[in-house]
Design an enzyme around this catalytic site. Structure first.
Site, PDB file in Angstrom:
ATOM      1  N   CYS A   1       0.835  -1.204   0.000  1.00 45.04           N
ATOM      2  CA  CYS A   1       0.000   0.000   0.000  1.00 45.04           C
ATOM      3  C   CYS A   1       0.874   1.260   0.000  1.00 45.04           C
ATOM      4  O   CYS A   1       1.709   1.441   0.899  1.00 45.04           O
ATOM      5  CB  CYS A   1      -0.915  -0.023   1.223  1.00 45.04           C
ATOM      6  SG  CYS A   1      -1.815   1.516   1.471  1.00 45.04           S
TER       7      CYS A   1
ATOM      8  N   ASP B   1      -1.120  16.476  -1.182  1.00 37.36           N
ATOM      9  CA  ASP B   1      -1.420  15.624  -2.331  1.00 37.36           C
ATOM     10  C   ASP B   1      -0.451  15.950  -3.471  1.00 37.36           C
ATOM     11  O   ASP B   1      -0.146  17.117  -3.720  1.00 37.36           O
ATOM     12  CB  ASP B   1      -2.870  15.868  -2.770  1.00 37.36           C
ATOM     13  CG  ASP B   1      -3.395  14.811  -3.714  1.00 37.36           C
ATOM     14  OD1 ASP B   1      -4.327  14.093  -3.329  1.00 37.36           O
ATOM     15  OD2 ASP B   1      -2.878  14.715  -4.852  1.00 37.36           O
TER      16      ASP B   1
ATOM     17  N   HIS C   1      -3.872   0.617   8.449  1.00 37.19           N
ATOM     18  CA  HIS C   1      -4.438   0.386   7.116  1.00 37.19           C
ATOM     19  C   HIS C   1      -5.922   0.062   7.214  1.00 37.19           C
ATOM     20  O   HIS C   1      -6.315  -0.954   7.781  1.00 37.19           O
ATOM     21  CB  HIS C   1      -3.722  -0.755   6.387  1.00 37.19           C
ATOM     22  CG  HIS C   1      -4.228  -0.926   4.981  1.00 37.19           C
ATOM     23  ND1 HIS C   1      -3.747  -0.177   3.936  1.00 37.19           N
ATOM     24  CD2 HIS C   1      -5.203  -1.706   4.469  1.00 37.19           C
ATOM     25  CE1 HIS C   1      -4.388  -0.505   2.828  1.00 37.19           C
ATOM     26  NE2 HIS C   1      -5.279  -1.443   3.125  1.00 37.19           N
TER      27      HIS C   1
ATOM     28  N   ASN D   1     -13.370   9.708  -1.293  1.00 39.15           N
ATOM     29  CA  ASN D   1     -13.875   8.894  -2.399  1.00 39.15           C
ATOM     30  C   ASN D   1     -13.830   7.430  -1.985  1.00 39.15           C
ATOM     31  O   ASN D   1     -12.812   6.960  -1.480  1.00 39.15           O
ATOM     32  CB  ASN D   1     -13.012   9.111  -3.644  1.00 39.15           C
ATOM     33  CG  ASN D   1     -13.043  10.547  -4.118  1.00 39.15           C
ATOM     34  OD1 ASN D   1     -14.102  11.184  -4.125  1.00 39.15           O
ATOM     35  ND2 ASN D   1     -11.895  11.082  -4.514  1.00 39.15           N
TER      36      ASN D   1
ATOM     37  N   HIS E   1      -6.480   3.013   0.576  1.00 38.46           N
ATOM     38  CA  HIS E   1      -6.169   3.247   1.995  1.00 38.46           C
ATOM     39  C   HIS E   1      -7.002   4.480   2.348  1.00 38.46           C
ATOM     40  O   HIS E   1      -6.845   5.532   1.696  1.00 38.46           O
ATOM     41  CB  HIS E   1      -4.657   3.507   2.171  1.00 38.46           C
ATOM     42  CG  HIS E   1      -4.209   3.746   3.583  1.00 38.46           C
ATOM     43  ND1 HIS E   1      -3.195   3.013   4.177  1.00 38.46           N
ATOM     44  CD2 HIS E   1      -4.593   4.651   4.515  1.00 38.46           C
ATOM     45  CE1 HIS E   1      -2.989   3.450   5.411  1.00 38.46           C
ATOM     46  NE2 HIS E   1      -3.825   4.459   5.635  1.00 38.46           N
TER      47      HIS E   1
ATOM     48  N   HIS F   1      -8.664   7.770   3.084  1.00 37.36           N
ATOM     49  CA  HIS F   1      -8.083   9.116   3.125  1.00 37.36           C
ATOM     50  C   HIS F   1      -9.162  10.156   2.940  1.00 37.36           C
ATOM     51  O   HIS F   1     -10.150   9.929   2.257  1.00 37.36           O
ATOM     52  CB  HIS F   1      -6.976   9.293   2.080  1.00 37.36           C
ATOM     53  CG  HIS F   1      -7.354   8.899   0.688  1.00 37.36           C
ATOM     54  ND1 HIS F   1      -7.428   7.579   0.282  1.00 37.36           N
ATOM     55  CD2 HIS F   1      -7.680   9.638  -0.404  1.00 37.36           C
ATOM     56  CE1 HIS F   1      -7.774   7.517  -0.990  1.00 37.36           C
ATOM     57  NE2 HIS F   1      -7.948   8.757  -1.439  1.00 37.36           N
TER      58      HIS F   1
HETATM   59  P1  DGP Z   1      -8.353   9.195  -4.517  1.00 43.03           P
HETATM   60  O1  DGP Z   1      -8.450   9.341  -6.001  1.00 43.03           O
HETATM   61  O2  DGP Z   1      -9.554   9.771  -3.789  1.00 43.03           O
HETATM   62  O3  DGP Z   1      -8.062   7.765  -4.109  1.00 43.03           O
HETATM   63  O4  DGP Z   1      -7.110  10.083  -4.084  1.00 43.03           O
HETATM   64  C1  DGP Z   1      -5.791   9.616  -4.039  1.00 43.03           C
HETATM   65  C2  DGP Z   1      -4.905  10.822  -4.016  1.00 43.03           C
HETATM   66  O5  DGP Z   1      -3.623  10.398  -3.620  1.00 43.03           O
HETATM   67  C3  DGP Z   1      -4.735  11.525  -5.363  1.00 43.03           C
HETATM   68  O6  DGP Z   1      -5.275  12.844  -5.279  1.00 43.03           O
HETATM   69  C4  DGP Z   1      -3.234  11.571  -5.598  1.00 43.03           C
HETATM   70  C5  DGP Z   1      -2.659  11.204  -4.251  1.00 43.03           C
HETATM   71  N1  DGP Z   1      -1.437  10.417  -4.295  1.00 43.03           N
HETATM   72  C6  DGP Z   1      -1.296   9.202  -4.871  1.00 43.03           C
HETATM   73  N2  DGP Z   1      -0.034   8.747  -4.685  1.00 43.03           N
HETATM   74  C7  DGP Z   1       0.611   9.699  -3.965  1.00 43.03           C
HETATM   75  C8  DGP Z   1       1.942   9.799  -3.463  1.00 43.03           C
HETATM   76  O7  DGP Z   1       2.787   8.914  -3.611  1.00 43.03           O
HETATM   77  N3  DGP Z   1       2.245  10.946  -2.788  1.00 43.03           N
HETATM   78  C9  DGP Z   1       1.322  11.940  -2.577  1.00 43.03           C
HETATM   79  N4  DGP Z   1       1.729  13.027  -1.896  1.00 43.03           N
HETATM   80  N5  DGP Z   1       0.049  11.861  -3.021  1.00 43.03           N
HETATM   81  C10 DGP Z   1      -0.288  10.760  -3.714  1.00 43.03           C
END
Ligand code: DGP
Length: 121
Positions: free
Chosen positions: A12, A38, A54, A94, A105, A107
């Site tokens: 994850c 993000d 998790h 989401n 995971h 969020h």
């Molecule tokens: P969702 O689509 O709701 O599952 O949002 C996942 C978010 O996680 C998306 O906006 C991009 C962010 N994201 C994915 N991988 C990483 C990462 O490795 N680092 C950071 N900072 N954000 C990430």
């Protein structure tokens, strides 16, 4: 324990962010909660709040683990005050394919710094 799509906790990416294996830009941390910017921001301020434990999505919140959701919302209030998000912010989680959850995971997105529209797309 496996998350959605058969992803194990060891694979994850958000568990790896919590452990430090994947670097992140931290905003907030306590015993149970981690928050970081993000990497694909959808607003001038876009922060993700996650449980260190998790949990795959909102669908996996139950009596045993739900206290971390309260911890997350307390953390959001602390961070919003520290970041002076006085004009407001939006909290989004989401869940599942149709809602376009891409990381299995739990969020909570906190979006701020611009006018929002409603309903969301
Ligand atoms: P969702 O689509 O709701 O599952 O949002 C996942 C978010 O996680 C998306 O906006 C991009 C962010 N994201 C994915 N991988 C990483 C990462 O490795 N680092 C950071 N900072 N954000 C990430």
């Amino acid at each position: 324990m496996n998350g959605v799509r058969g992803e194990s906790m060891s694979e994850c990416i958000f568990c790896k962010i919590v452990s430090g294996e994947i670097p992140s830009n931290m905003v907030y941390e306590d015993e149970t909660v981690y928050a970081f910017y993000d990497n694909n921001p959808q607003a001038p301020v876009h922060i993700l709040f996650i449980p260190k434990q998790h949990i795959a999505s909102t669908s996996e919140i139950n009596k045993e683990n739900s206290s971390v959701v309260a911890d997350i919302f307390e953390a959001i209030a602390v961070a919003a005050n520290e970041l002076n998000l006085d004009e407001g912010y939006r909290v989004v989680s989401n869940c599942g394919r149709q809602a376009q959850q891409s990381v299995p995971h739990l969020h909570f997105h906190v979006l701020a710094g611009r006018d929002m529209t409603w309903p969301p797309g």
